[in-house]
Design a protein around this motif. Structure first.
Motif, mmCIF file in Angstrom:
data_model
loop_
_atom_site.group_PDB
_atom_site.id
_atom_site.type_symbol
_atom_site.label_atom_id
_atom_site.label_comp_id
_atom_site.label_asym_id
_atom_site.label_seq_id
_atom_site.Cartn_x
_atom_site.Cartn_y
_atom_site.Cartn_z
ATOM 1 N N HIS A 57 0.863 -1.184 0.000
ATOM 2 C CA HIS A 57 0.000 0.000 0.000
ATOM 3 C C HIS A 57 0.900 1.235 0.000
ATOM 4 O O HIS A 57 1.524 1.556 1.013
ATOM 5 N N LEU A 58 1.007 1.901 -1.149
ATOM 6 C CA LEU A 58 1.939 3.022 -1.280
ATOM 7 C C LEU A 58 1.219 4.296 -1.689
ATOM 8 O O LEU A 58 0.109 4.251 -2.212
ATOM 9 N N PRO A 59 1.845 5.444 -1.459
ATOM 10 C CA PRO A 59 1.243 6.701 -1.905
ATOM 11 C C PRO A 59 1.081 6.715 -3.421
ATOM 12 O O PRO A 59 1.827 6.056 -4.143
ATOM 13 N N LYS A 60 0.134 7.522 -3.890
ATOM 14 C CA LYS A 60 -0.257 7.544 -5.302
ATOM 15 C C LYS A 60 0.903 7.752 -6.272
ATOM 16 O O LYS A 60 0.958 7.138 -7.318
ATOM 17 N N VAL A 75 3.759 -0.918 3.798
ATOM 18 C CA VAL A 75 2.878 0.249 3.774
ATOM 19 C C VAL A 75 3.689 1.520 3.921
ATOM 20 O O VAL A 75 4.535 1.638 4.811
ATOM 21 N N ASP A 76 3.440 2.452 3.027
ATOM 22 C CA ASP A 76 4.087 3.757 3.097
ATOM 23 C C ASP A 76 2.976 4.797 3.030
ATOM 24 O O ASP A 76 2.243 4.854 2.043
ATOM 25 N N VAL A 82 5.629 7.521 7.011
ATOM 26 C CA VAL A 82 6.190 6.344 7.670
ATOM 27 C C VAL A 82 6.189 5.172 6.700
ATOM 28 O O VAL A 82 5.219 4.962 5.977
ATOM 29 N N LEU A 83 7.288 4.439 6.685
ATOM 30 C CA LEU A 83 7.355 3.207 5.903
ATOM 31 C C LEU A 83 7.372 2.030 6.861
ATOM 32 O O LEU A 83 8.201 1.961 7.764
ATOM 33 N N LEU A 84 6.453 1.097 6.652
ATOM 34 C CA LEU A 84 6.377 -0.091 7.502
ATOM 35 C C LEU A 84 6.587 -1.329 6.635
ATOM 36 O O LEU A 84 5.904 -1.508 5.625
#
Ligand code: GDD
Ligand code: MG
Length: 350
Positions: free
Chosen positions: A304-307, A322-323, A327-329
């Protein structure tokens, strides 16, 4: 008469970093369909009772979010809590207030952050439950067939029989893993969906018996509810309530609990893996939110990343990536229950 309480005050910290204190998951369009989980929940309940009888319970810091997202809700039906004391006090507050408006109220309590795919079945089960709670001194919950030994749920052991409404023998909130595995293997348990149906009379009785401190506190507000003294009462007294969920305060203790096993296409969407379970996946069982993500030898992941972000990933199995821009997880899906604590630690460090 049916009233609905939508609880929308939680933080949803296992969905971190997407879900945060300032913007918890019930307000997020997590499915990418243009509506938040709260909006979907509200629309679902408009099919059950008139708008004037739907209340949203939330922390005062989310008042603006709720009002923005639910343009139809009556402003006086957004009940604001000055502190985070979990679900028992917010339900008690709303119940004593509503019982004052209508002593015969039948109440449906629901979380704001669930997905229900089979809406027709759901509406049908709610009607059955409302019929039962009108006729009996009963605390009802919808039961979901468990699919994994999830330790984040309540487990319900019920007496099997022909009736649709089953008497509950035991309610165990958030068991340890070994117990959850045992319950799952036995086949005798359902998960608590967190959707409750009861009359105001029955719930008040249960509070008096099992959580007298909460009962006394919110009963003392009766002269203030539905007057201009209500917010003053709540602002001073609400934070003094015990901090406890309705599951521990009432459901584990009461002996008039019933469940309706219901195949409603339910998902708590409480965690990344639960979103992965219901979302659309590619051939290698990856759920990705953008097509700028290039995967090789990668499977069973949720990404799940930014557009505007592109990514290349190789050789990852069963991970959460996930970013949210800040924050990057990157975390193994199997350990996702830890994310709640990780989020707390990180927030306190920064
Ligand atoms: N207004 C308000 N105030 N709402 C709250 C508060 C509060 O202090 N705390 C939590 N909520 C809301 C959450 O936003 C969510 O919609 C709902 O109440 C349930 O709280 P969670 O914190 O998500 O509970 P849970 O998921 O750990 O456990 C509950 O739900 C499970 C099913 O999803 C329990 O009822 C379990 O038994 C159940 O299996
Ligand atoms: Mg939850």
């Amino acid at each position: 008469d049916t009233y609905v309480l939508i609880m929308a005050g939680g933080v949803g910290s296992r969905f971190w970093p997407k879900s945060r204190n300032q913007f918890p998951k019930q307000f997020i369009d997590i499915l990418g369909i243009g509506k938040s989980l709260l909006q979907l929940t509200y629309e679902r309940f408009l099919k059950i009772c008139p708008n004037e009888q739907i209340f949203v319970l939330t922390n005062e810091s989310y008042a603006g979010l709720v009002a923005d997202q639910l343009s139809g809700i009556l402003k006086e039906n957004i009940l604001l809590e000055p502190s985070r004391n979990n679900t028992a006090p917010c339900i008690a507050y709303a119940t004593y207030k509503i019982a004052q408006l209508n002593p015969d109220a039948n109440i449906v309590v629901a979380p704001s952050d669930h997905l229900i795919l089979k809406e027709d079945v759901f509406l049908d089960k709610i009607q059955v439950a409302l019929g039962f709670s009108t006729a009996n001194d009963a605390l009802l919950t919808l039961g979901i067939s468990p699919t994994r030994p999830d330790t984040g749920y309540g487990y319900i052991k019920y007496q099997d029989g022909f009736e649709e409404v089953k008497k509950v023998d035991a309610f165990m909130e958030k068991p340890v893993l070994a117990k959850a595995e045992e319950y799952l293997a036995s086949g005798d348990y359902v998960w608590n969906a967190g959707i409750f149906i009861w009359s105001a009379v029955s719930l008040k009785k249960a509070f008096e018996k099992y959580a007298p401190e909460i009962a006394t506190l919110f009963e003392s507000g009766l002269p203030c509810y539905n007057t201009d003294r209500e917010s003053e009462f709540i602002n001073t007294k609400y934070p003094t309530s015990p901090n406890i969920s309705i599951d521990y305060a009432i459901l584990e203790k009461a002996n008039n609990v019933y469940t309706i096993p219901a195949d409603i296409g339910w998902s708590d969407l409480g965690t990344w893996a639960s979103l992965h379970a219901v979302g659309e996946k590619d051939m290698a069982n990856n759920m990705i939110n953008l097509n700028k993500i290039h995967l090789k030898d990668t499977s069973n992941c949720i990404i799940h990343l930014p557009k505007d972000k592109a990514a290349v990933i190789r050789g990852l199995d069963n991970y959460i990536v996930v970013d949210d821009g800040e924050v990057l997880l990157i975390y193994p899906k199997t350990e996702e229950q830890e994310i709640k604590q990780v989020a707390k630690d990180i927030v306190s460090e920064h």
